[in-house]
Design a protein around this motif. Structure first.
Motif, short mmCIF file in Angstrom:
data_model
loop_
_atom_site.label_atom_id
_atom_site.label_comp_id
_atom_site.label_asym_id
_atom_site.label_seq_id
_atom_site.Cartn_x
_atom_site.Cartn_y
_atom_site.Cartn_z
N LEU A 178 -7.88 5.05 -16.29
CA LEU A 178 -8.19 6.28 -17.01
C LEU A 178 -8.40 7.49 -16.11
O LEU A 178 -8.16 8.62 -16.55
CB LEU A 178 -9.46 6.07 -17.86
CG LEU A 178 -9.42 4.90 -18.84
CD1 LEU A 178 -10.80 4.69 -19.46
CD2 LEU A 178 -8.38 5.15 -19.93
N GLN A 179 -8.90 7.27 -14.90
CA GLN A 179 -9.30 8.38 -14.05
C GLN A 179 -8.93 8.12 -12.59
O GLN A 179 -8.79 6.96 -12.17
CB GLN A 179 -10.83 8.59 -14.11
CG GLN A 179 -11.37 8.94 -15.47
CD GLN A 179 -11.02 10.35 -15.90
OE1 GLN A 179 -10.65 11.21 -15.08
NE2 GLN A 179 -11.13 10.63 -17.19
N ALA A 180 -8.78 9.22 -11.84
CA ALA A 180 -8.73 9.09 -10.39
C ALA A 180 -10.13 8.69 -9.91
O ALA A 180 -11.13 9.26 -10.35
CB ALA A 180 -8.31 10.40 -9.75
N TRP A 235 -3.58 5.35 -10.75
CA TRP A 235 -3.85 3.91 -10.84
C TRP A 235 -3.68 3.25 -9.48
O TRP A 235 -4.55 2.47 -9.05
CB TRP A 235 -2.89 3.29 -11.85
CG TRP A 235 -3.08 1.82 -12.07
CD1 TRP A 235 -3.85 1.23 -13.02
CD2 TRP A 235 -2.47 0.76 -11.33
NE1 TRP A 235 -3.77 -0.15 -12.93
CE2 TRP A 235 -2.94 -0.46 -11.89
CE3 TRP A 235 -1.59 0.72 -10.26
CZ2 TRP A 235 -2.54 -1.70 -11.40
CZ3 TRP A 235 -1.20 -0.53 -9.76
CH2 TRP A 235 -1.66 -1.72 -10.34
N PHE A 236 -2.58 3.52 -8.83
CA PHE A 236 -2.29 2.88 -7.54
C PHE A 236 -3.36 3.23 -6.51
O PHE A 236 -3.86 2.35 -5.80
CB PHE A 236 -0.91 3.32 -7.05
CG PHE A 236 -0.43 2.59 -5.83
CD1 PHE A 236 0.25 1.40 -5.94
CD2 PHE A 236 -0.65 3.11 -4.55
CE1 PHE A 236 0.70 0.72 -4.81
CE2 PHE A 236 -0.22 2.44 -3.43
CZ PHE A 236 0.47 1.24 -3.56
N ARG A 237 -3.72 4.50 -6.43
CA ARG A 237 -4.74 4.91 -5.45
C ARG A 237 -6.09 4.28 -5.79
O ARG A 237 -6.82 3.86 -4.88
CB ARG A 237 -4.87 6.43 -5.44
CG ARG A 237 -3.61 7.15 -4.95
CD ARG A 237 -3.68 8.65 -5.26
NE ARG A 237 -2.40 9.30 -5.00
CZ ARG A 237 -2.10 10.52 -5.42
NH1 ARG A 237 -2.99 11.24 -6.11
NH2 ARG A 237 -0.91 11.04 -5.16
N GLY A 238 -6.43 4.22 -7.08
CA GLY A 238 -7.71 3.64 -7.47
C GLY A 238 -7.78 2.16 -7.15
O GLY A 238 -8.78 1.68 -6.59
N VAL A 239 -6.74 1.41 -7.50
CA VAL A 239 -6.74 -0.02 -7.24
C VAL A 239 -6.74 -0.30 -5.74
O VAL A 239 -7.34 -1.28 -5.27
CB VAL A 239 -5.52 -0.68 -7.93
CG1 VAL A 239 -5.35 -2.12 -7.49
CG2 VAL A 239 -5.68 -0.61 -9.44
N GLN A 240 -6.10 0.58 -4.96
CA GLN A 240 -6.13 0.41 -3.51
C GLN A 240 -7.50 0.75 -2.93
O GLN A 240 -7.92 0.15 -1.92
CB GLN A 240 -5.06 1.30 -2.86
CG GLN A 240 -3.63 0.92 -3.18
CD GLN A 240 -3.19 -0.36 -2.51
OE1 GLN A 240 -3.73 -0.77 -1.49
NE2 GLN A 240 -2.21 -1.02 -3.10
N ALA A 241 -8.21 1.70 -3.55
CA ALA A 241 -9.49 2.15 -2.99
C ALA A 241 -10.61 1.15 -3.22
O ALA A 241 -11.57 1.11 -2.45
CB ALA A 241 -9.87 3.50 -3.59
N GLY A 298 0.80 -1.22 0.00
CA GLY A 298 0.00 0.00 0.00
C GLY A 298 0.83 1.26 0.00
O GLY A 298 0.29 2.37 0.16
N ASP A 299 2.13 1.11 -0.20
CA ASP A 299 3.05 2.26 -0.18
C ASP A 299 3.17 2.83 -1.60
O ASP A 299 3.81 2.24 -2.47
CB ASP A 299 4.42 1.81 0.34
CG ASP A 299 5.36 2.98 0.57
OD1 ASP A 299 5.28 3.98 -0.17
OD2 ASP A 299 6.21 2.88 1.49
N GLU A 300 2.56 3.98 -1.83
CA GLU A 300 2.55 4.58 -3.15
C GLU A 300 3.94 4.93 -3.64
O GLU A 300 4.27 4.71 -4.82
CB GLU A 300 1.67 5.84 -3.14
CG GLU A 300 1.55 6.53 -4.48
CD GLU A 300 0.63 7.73 -4.42
OE1 GLU A 300 0.97 8.76 -5.06
OE2 GLU A 300 -0.42 7.66 -3.74
N GLU A 301 4.80 5.45 -2.77
CA GLU A 301 6.14 5.84 -3.19
C GLU A 301 6.98 4.62 -3.56
O GLU A 301 7.80 4.69 -4.48
CB GLU A 301 6.82 6.65 -2.09
CG GLU A 301 6.13 7.97 -1.78
CD GLU A 301 5.93 8.82 -3.03
OE1 GLU A 301 6.85 8.89 -3.87
OE2 GLU A 301 4.84 9.42 -3.17
N GLU A 302 6.77 3.52 -2.85
CA GLU A 302 7.48 2.30 -3.21
C GLU A 302 7.07 1.84 -4.60
O GLU A 302 7.92 1.37 -5.39
CB GLU A 302 7.19 1.20 -2.17
CG GLU A 302 7.95 -0.09 -2.40
CD GLU A 302 7.66 -1.13 -1.35
OE1 GLU A 302 8.07 -2.30 -1.55
OE2 GLU A 302 7.00 -0.81 -0.33
#
Length: 479
Positions: free
Chosen positions: A212-214, A130-136, A108-112
């Motif tokens: 495609l989107q946040a 993408w990372f935030r969306g897939v995590q959400a 869950g570490d976006e910077e990693e």
């Protein structure tokens, strides 16, 4: 169930209504047949799998083309490509890279995660979204798997395929597969970095809205709704109509191995991108699509993903700019007709490898979607008028719905739905529904004996007899 009828003039050309609606222009809702739904046969059967599949098993791709790049353990002096000046990756390298990416995704570490990418600000920002969306999105499975080395040595670096295996909680009976074509650069003495990550073709499950989107994510008892950030007020306005439609579909058709449906709400451009079909003659207002399921993961240190031909997941995508137009008279009591239509496609998959008459898929969904809160008479009358005195016939190709012309699509949807309206008027709702669901399970192309037997039990008619009786009823009712 009964409800107040809604005034409609569904003979409005389909493409006009969809194109205007998709651009945000106000149209008189629902003065149209409001979707060009792409069924399993048009977007992916249950399921269509990528082209590199052999009996469901993805190949390991072409052998490395650069001397010294064999996919084995690297030597102390890695061979540098004369083409790119980079160190090509082999299969073991791909397995290692996928494992590291998977650890970053799981952490869950976006910077990693971002540390694995090297590119311009557009690439990095896209990967952050993408990372935030897939995590959400709530998922029981969320992992990166190595699939194949496509080309070990190109001027841009090594091209590989990675898989996002994901199982949305309460909605997906199995993990779904989304495939990414990825370019990786590894400088001499350096670590591999990704410079490009995109889809491959129509069978790869790409893109999803998170590509495609946040995302803003809403979870209810029956739905997982994905929408662009900044559209929360629109989502709140249409959510009751989506929930009511889904509850009715689950009640009348059974939700099967799921508690929820996944609905992605997009604008017209993103919806067309997700369908990934540039041949459509209309801008679709909604689609129900299937994505292949994950059968087996590769062993640790290996590559290659096994896809399931029979196990898959369903995704619904709706035009968020169109739905508010159906609120002119308030939320339809039975829910949005568009969502009811797509919901039928999602829960009534049909039997793998079976090809029923083409009009069954869209006819069942169109009839159920609009039978209770919308008026279909104008669209039905247009079918009879459009025949110009020739014998009425049902569509025999999906081209009639999606690829020929907007006018052909109007008539194809309406004539197909008329069959089930005819069955409902003569035999009742349950018989009409059961006939439609049953026909999706039998092959009617080569031999109609199974379809004849099914209809005989329910209605006393054969398939040919049903079409003849429908045509006579249509002329008598709307001629």
């Amino acid at each position: 169930m009964t409800g107040r009828r809604r005034t409609a003039h569904l003979a409005l050309p389909l493409a006009l209504a969809l194109t205007l609606g998709g651009c945000g222009t106000v149209v008189d809702w629902p003065a149209r047949v409001p979707e060009a739904t792409v069924p399993p046969e048009a977007v992916g059967s249950a399921p269509q799998v990528p082209a590199a599949v052999d009996e469901g098993l993805r190949t390991d791709g072409p052998a490395p083309t650069t001397e010294g790049s064999t996919g084995k353990e690297p030597t102390e002096e890695p061979v540098v490509s004369k083409v790119s000046g980079l160190v090509p990756l082999g299969r073991e390298d791909l397995a290692d890279l996928a494992a590291e990416l998977d650890r970053a995704l799981t952490s869950g570490d976006e910077e990693e995660w971002i540390a694995f990418f090297d590119g311009d600000e557009d690439l990095l920002e896209q990967q952050r979204r993408w990372f935030r969306g897939v995590q959400a999105v709530p998922m029981d499975v969320r992992e990166i798997l190595p699939e194949t080395v496509v080309s070990s040595d190109t001027p841009e670096g090594t091209v590989v395929q990675l898989v996002l295996a994901h199982q949305i909680s309460g909605a997906d009976p199995v993990p779904a597969v989304e495939t990414y074509r990825v370019t990786v650069q590894r400088p001499p003495g350096g670590e591999p970095r990704i410079t490009r990550m995109a889809g491959q073709d129509r069978q790869d499950g790409h893109p999803q809205l998170w590509d495609l989107q946040a995302l803003a994510v809403t979870v209810t008892d029956d739905l997982v709704v994905l929408a662009p950030q900044g559209r929360e007020s629109d989502v709140a306005a249409v959510l009751p109509g989506l929930e009511s439609a889904t509850a009715n579909v689950f009640l009348d058709f059974d939700e099967g191995p799921r508690d929820r449906l996944v609905v992605q709400l997009a604008d017209a451009d993103d919806l067309r991108a997700i369908t990934d079909d540039q041949e459509l003659a209309v801008d679709p207002a909604g689609v129900a699509m299937t994505s292949a399921g994950l059968a087996e993961r590769p062993e640790r240190g290996e590559v290659g993903v096994t896809y399931s031909r029979d196990e898959h997941v369903d995704r619904i995508v709706l035009d968020l700019d169109l739905l508010p137009g159906d609120l002119t008279f308030g939320t339809p009591p039975g829910g949005f007709g568009l969502m009811r239509h797509e919901g039928v496609h999602a829960v009534v998959d049909g039997a793998p490898g079976v090809r029923p008459p083409v009009w069954v898929w869209e006819g069942l969904a169109q009839w159920y979607g609009f039978r209770r809160d919308y008026v279909l008479d104008d669209a039905y009358r247009a079918v009879v008028t459009g025949s110009s005195g020739q014998p009425l016939e049902l569509p025999d190709s999906f081209d009639d719905y999606y690829y020929d012309s907007p006018e052909a699509g109007d008539l194809a949807y309406a004539s197909s739905a008329m069959v089930f309206t005819f069955l409902e008027q003569r035999f009742g709702f349950e018989t009409a529904r059961d006939a439609g669901v049953g026909l999706t399970q039998v092959d009617g192309w080569v031999d109609t004996s199974d379809a004849d037997a099914l209809l005989g039990r329910l209605t006393g008619m054969t398939l040919e007899g049903l079409e003849q009786e429908w045509a006579a009823w249509a002329l008598a009712s709307y001629g």
